[in-house]
Design a protein around this motif. Structure first.
Motif, short mmCIF file in Angstrom:
data_model
loop_
_atom_site.label_atom_id
_atom_site.label_comp_id
_atom_site.label_asym_id
_atom_site.label_seq_id
_atom_site.Cartn_x
_atom_site.Cartn_y
_atom_site.Cartn_z
N ILE A 176 0.84 -1.20 0.00
CA ILE A 176 0.00 0.00 0.00
C ILE A 176 0.88 1.25 0.00
O ILE A 176 0.65 2.18 -0.78
CB ILE A 176 -0.97 0.01 1.20
CG1 ILE A 176 -2.07 -1.05 1.01
CG2 ILE A 176 -1.59 1.39 1.41
CD1 ILE A 176 -2.93 -1.29 2.24
N GLU A 177 1.88 1.25 0.85
CA GLU A 177 2.79 2.40 0.93
C GLU A 177 3.53 2.62 -0.40
O GLU A 177 3.66 3.74 -0.88
CB GLU A 177 3.79 2.19 2.07
CG GLU A 177 4.66 3.38 2.35
CD GLU A 177 5.57 3.15 3.54
OE1 GLU A 177 6.76 3.52 3.43
OE2 GLU A 177 5.11 2.60 4.55
N GLU A 178 4.01 1.53 -0.99
CA GLU A 178 4.71 1.62 -2.28
C GLU A 178 3.78 2.18 -3.36
O GLU A 178 4.17 3.06 -4.13
CB GLU A 178 5.22 0.24 -2.68
CG GLU A 178 5.94 0.23 -4.02
CD GLU A 178 6.39 -1.15 -4.45
OE1 GLU A 178 7.38 -1.22 -5.19
OE2 GLU A 178 5.75 -2.17 -4.06
N LEU A 179 2.55 1.67 -3.42
CA LEU A 179 1.61 2.14 -4.44
C LEU A 179 1.24 3.61 -4.22
O LEU A 179 1.10 4.36 -5.19
CB LEU A 179 0.34 1.27 -4.43
CG LEU A 179 0.53 -0.13 -4.99
CD1 LEU A 179 -0.71 -0.99 -4.72
CD2 LEU A 179 0.85 -0.10 -6.48
N GLU A 180 1.10 4.03 -2.98
CA GLU A 180 0.79 5.43 -2.71
C GLU A 180 1.93 6.34 -3.18
O GLU A 180 1.69 7.42 -3.71
CB GLU A 180 0.48 5.64 -1.23
CG GLU A 180 -0.87 5.08 -0.86
CD GLU A 180 -1.18 5.09 0.63
OE1 GLU A 180 -0.26 5.37 1.46
OE2 GLU A 180 -2.35 4.81 0.97
N THR A 181 3.15 5.90 -3.02
CA THR A 181 4.30 6.67 -3.51
C THR A 181 4.29 6.75 -5.03
O THR A 181 4.46 7.82 -5.61
CB THR A 181 5.62 6.03 -3.02
OG1 THR A 181 5.64 6.05 -1.59
CG2 THR A 181 6.83 6.77 -3.56
N ILE A 182 4.07 5.62 -5.68
CA ILE A 182 4.05 5.59 -7.15
C ILE A 182 2.92 6.46 -7.68
O ILE A 182 3.14 7.30 -8.57
CB ILE A 182 3.89 4.13 -7.66
CG1 ILE A 182 5.13 3.31 -7.31
CG2 ILE A 182 3.65 4.12 -9.18
CD1 ILE A 182 4.93 1.81 -7.49
N ILE A 183 1.73 6.28 -7.15
CA ILE A 183 0.57 7.05 -7.62
C ILE A 183 0.78 8.54 -7.36
O ILE A 183 0.44 9.38 -8.21
CB ILE A 183 -0.72 6.52 -6.95
CG1 ILE A 183 -1.04 5.13 -7.51
CG2 ILE A 183 -1.89 7.48 -7.14
CD1 ILE A 183 -2.10 4.35 -6.74
N GLY A 184 1.35 8.88 -6.23
CA GLY A 184 1.60 10.28 -5.90
C GLY A 184 2.63 10.95 -6.81
O GLY A 184 2.58 12.16 -7.02
N ARG A 185 3.55 10.18 -7.34
CA ARG A 185 4.60 10.73 -8.21
C ARG A 185 4.31 10.50 -9.69
O ARG A 185 5.11 10.88 -10.55
CB ARG A 185 5.94 10.10 -7.84
CG ARG A 185 6.40 10.52 -6.46
CD ARG A 185 7.64 9.81 -5.98
NE ARG A 185 8.67 9.70 -6.99
CZ ARG A 185 9.65 8.81 -6.95
NH1 ARG A 185 9.74 7.96 -5.95
NH2 ARG A 185 10.56 8.76 -7.90
N ALA A 186 3.17 9.89 -9.99
CA ALA A 186 2.86 9.50 -11.38
C ALA A 186 2.58 10.70 -12.27
O ALA A 186 1.92 11.67 -11.87
CB ALA A 186 1.66 8.56 -11.40
#
Length: 157
Positions: free
Chosen positions: A62-72
């Motif tokens: 979840i944390e990894e995906l939030e980082t990716i989505i936030g920087r996408a």
């Protein structure tokens, strides 16, 4: 912060995974931990330890995906054009040595899937292709040696 390039499909897939983890998998693992606690002594409770390990995996993802989505930065290849290869291009190639045809779409690293012809923007072949045009030849260094490809077609779809 460095942007993470994604196609709309790749972004949607990551968002769907994130939503599933939060709405389905997280509550299910919390319930499993609660049920395992009821079984007694936690020091020898395999169900509890397994569930806690799974919870750690879920929370980390979840944390990894939030980082990716936030920087996408979502880039739609269908809105692009031109004959120069860049992110989002679908490239038709011919291996000069074997005459084998290959088709690759250049996508973000988190949506790359070689089995489906999607290669990461930072992969060796994509790096060799970026900036080239149809009829150009490119040399790609692979673990088995240098491969030469001729670019047949560049499309954005």
């Amino acid at each position: 912060m460095e942007k993470i390039f994604l196609t709309p499909e790749g972004f949607a897939k990551l968002e769907a995974e994130h939503n599933d983890l939060i709405q389905n998998q997280r509550p299910a693992i919390i319930k499993a931990i609660s049920e395992a606690r009821e079984l007694g002594d936690l020091s020898e409770n395999a169900e509890y330890h397994s569930a806690k390990e799974q919870q750690g995996f879920i929370e980390g993802r979840i944390e990894e995906l939030e980082t990716i989505i936030g920087r996408a930065e979502v880039i739609d290849p269908a809105r692009m054009s031109g004959d120069t290869i860049k992110f989002g291009a679908t490239v038709s190639l011919v291996d000069v040595d074997t005459e084998e045809d290959k088709i690759y779409k250049i996508v973000g690293r988190f949506e790359a899937d070689l089995a489906h012809g999607k290669i990461a923007l930072d992969s060796p072949i994509a790096k060799a292709l970026i900036g080239k045009k149809a009829e150009d030849e490119v040399d790609v260094i692979t673990p088995s040696g240098t491969k030469t490809y001729e670019i047949e077609k560049v499309e954005y779809k």
